[in-house]
Design an enzyme around this catalytic site. Structure first.
Site, PDB file in Angstrom:
ATOM      1  CG  ASN A 106      -1.818  -1.187   1.323  1.00 53.98           C
ATOM      2  OD1 ASN A 106      -2.283  -1.676   0.300  1.00 53.98           O
ATOM      3  ND2 ASN A 106      -2.064  -1.680   2.521  1.00 53.98           N
TER       4      ASN A 106
ATOM      5  CG  HIS B 183       4.799  -2.226   5.068  1.00 53.08           C
ATOM      6  ND1 HIS B 183       4.755  -0.876   5.324  1.00 53.08           N
ATOM      7  CD2 HIS B 183       3.512  -2.647   5.089  1.00 53.08           C
ATOM      8  CE1 HIS B 183       3.506  -0.499   5.487  1.00 53.08           C
ATOM      9  NE2 HIS B 183       2.723  -1.551   5.338  1.00 53.08           N
TER      10      HIS B 183
HETATM   11  P1  AMP Z   1      -0.245  -0.795   6.000  1.00 56.70           P
HETATM   12  O1  AMP Z   1      -1.662  -0.536   6.433  1.00 56.70           O
HETATM   13  O2  AMP Z   1      -0.092  -1.332   4.621  1.00 56.70           O
HETATM   14  O3  AMP Z   1       0.631   0.425   6.252  1.00 56.70           O
HETATM   15  O4  AMP Z   1       0.264  -1.969   6.933  1.00 56.70           O
HETATM   16  C1  AMP Z   1       0.733  -1.770   8.227  1.00 56.70           C
HETATM   17  C2  AMP Z   1       0.716  -3.127   8.887  1.00 56.70           C
HETATM   18  O5  AMP Z   1       1.616  -3.105   9.959  1.00 56.70           O
HETATM   19  C3  AMP Z   1      -0.650  -3.536   9.454  1.00 56.70           C
HETATM   20  O6  AMP Z   1      -1.017  -4.784   8.891  1.00 56.70           O
HETATM   21  C4  AMP Z   1      -0.392  -3.628  10.956  1.00 56.70           C
HETATM   22  O7  AMP Z   1      -1.100  -4.685  11.552  1.00 56.70           O
HETATM   23  C5  AMP Z   1       1.097  -3.858  11.016  1.00 56.70           C
HETATM   24  N1  AMP Z   1       1.782  -3.378  12.196  1.00 56.70           N
HETATM   25  C6  AMP Z   1       1.706  -2.147  12.750  1.00 56.70           C
HETATM   26  N2  AMP Z   1       2.546  -2.053  13.791  1.00 56.70           N
HETATM   27  C7  AMP Z   1       3.186  -3.240  13.889  1.00 56.70           C
HETATM   28  C8  AMP Z   1       4.179  -3.771  14.771  1.00 56.70           C
HETATM   29  N3  AMP Z   1       4.697  -3.045  15.765  1.00 56.70           N
HETATM   30  N4  AMP Z   1       4.598  -5.041  14.566  1.00 56.70           N
HETATM   31  C9  AMP Z   1       4.093  -5.782  13.558  1.00 56.70           C
HETATM   32  N5  AMP Z   1       3.151  -5.346  12.696  1.00 56.70           N
HETATM   33  C10 AMP Z   1       2.707  -4.094  12.864  1.00 56.70           C
END
Ligand code: AMP
Ligand code: ZN
Length: 134
Positions: free
Chosen positions: A86, A99
């Site tokens: 995204n 990511h």
């Molecule tokens: P996006 O919405 O594409 O920016 O994805 C962010 C992702 O990061 C989401 O799926 C969250 O669940 C995940 N996320 C946020 N903080 C953490 C964290 N500290 N450790 C692991 N995953 C995380």
């Protein structure tokens, strides 16, 4: 980036459930998984999104996604696999460190990554092709 949580996780300053690590990447389990095994590929160098990501890192990230998908498919016996990335708030980005989501899919799961297909109009087709210099 001092205040970026994914910089801290990728570089080991904050602990994470790490599935893979090398000099340039860390692959971790997502803390809010869409499905069992949902993981994230994090480059260790900060780039907010795909626009900022160096080409070489982008290429390596895609190769890593392929290797992880193969490994996770064998280990988790999933029925399918989504790779999602995204960019921008409107596209669902919530953490502004590039990511890639690795999302194993299972028959009958409730993961919602679909949309309602529209219809490509002649006007839109011509306009888009022109804007892209085709
Ligand atoms: P996006 O919405 O594409 O920016 O994805 C962010 C992702 O990061 C989401 O799926 C969250 O669940 C995940 N996320 C946020 N903080 C953490 C964290 N500290 N450790 C692991 N995953 C995380
Ligand atoms: Zn970062």
């Amino acid at each position: 980036m001092d205040n970026c949580i994914f910089c801290k996780i990728a570089n080991g300053e904050i602990p994470s459930a790490t599935l893979y690590e090398d000099e340039e990447f860390r692959v971790i389990l997502d803390l809010g998984p869409a499905s069992k095994g949902h993981a994230l590929i994090l480059p260790k160098v900060h780039a907010a999104d795909i626009y900022e990501l160096p080409e070489e890192t982008a290429g390596k990230a895609m190769i890593l996604a392929k290797h992880m998908a193969e490994k996770m498919k064998d280990a988790l016996h999933c029925d399918g696999f989504n790779i999602v990335q995204n960019n921008g708030e409107i596209a669902g980005q919530t953490v502004f460190h590039f990511h890639m989501h690795l999302i194993p899919r299972y028959k009958g799961d409730q993961v919602g990554l679909t949309w309602t297909p529209g219809k490509l109009s002649d006007k839109d087709r011509d306009e888009i092709l022109e804007k892209l210099g085709r």
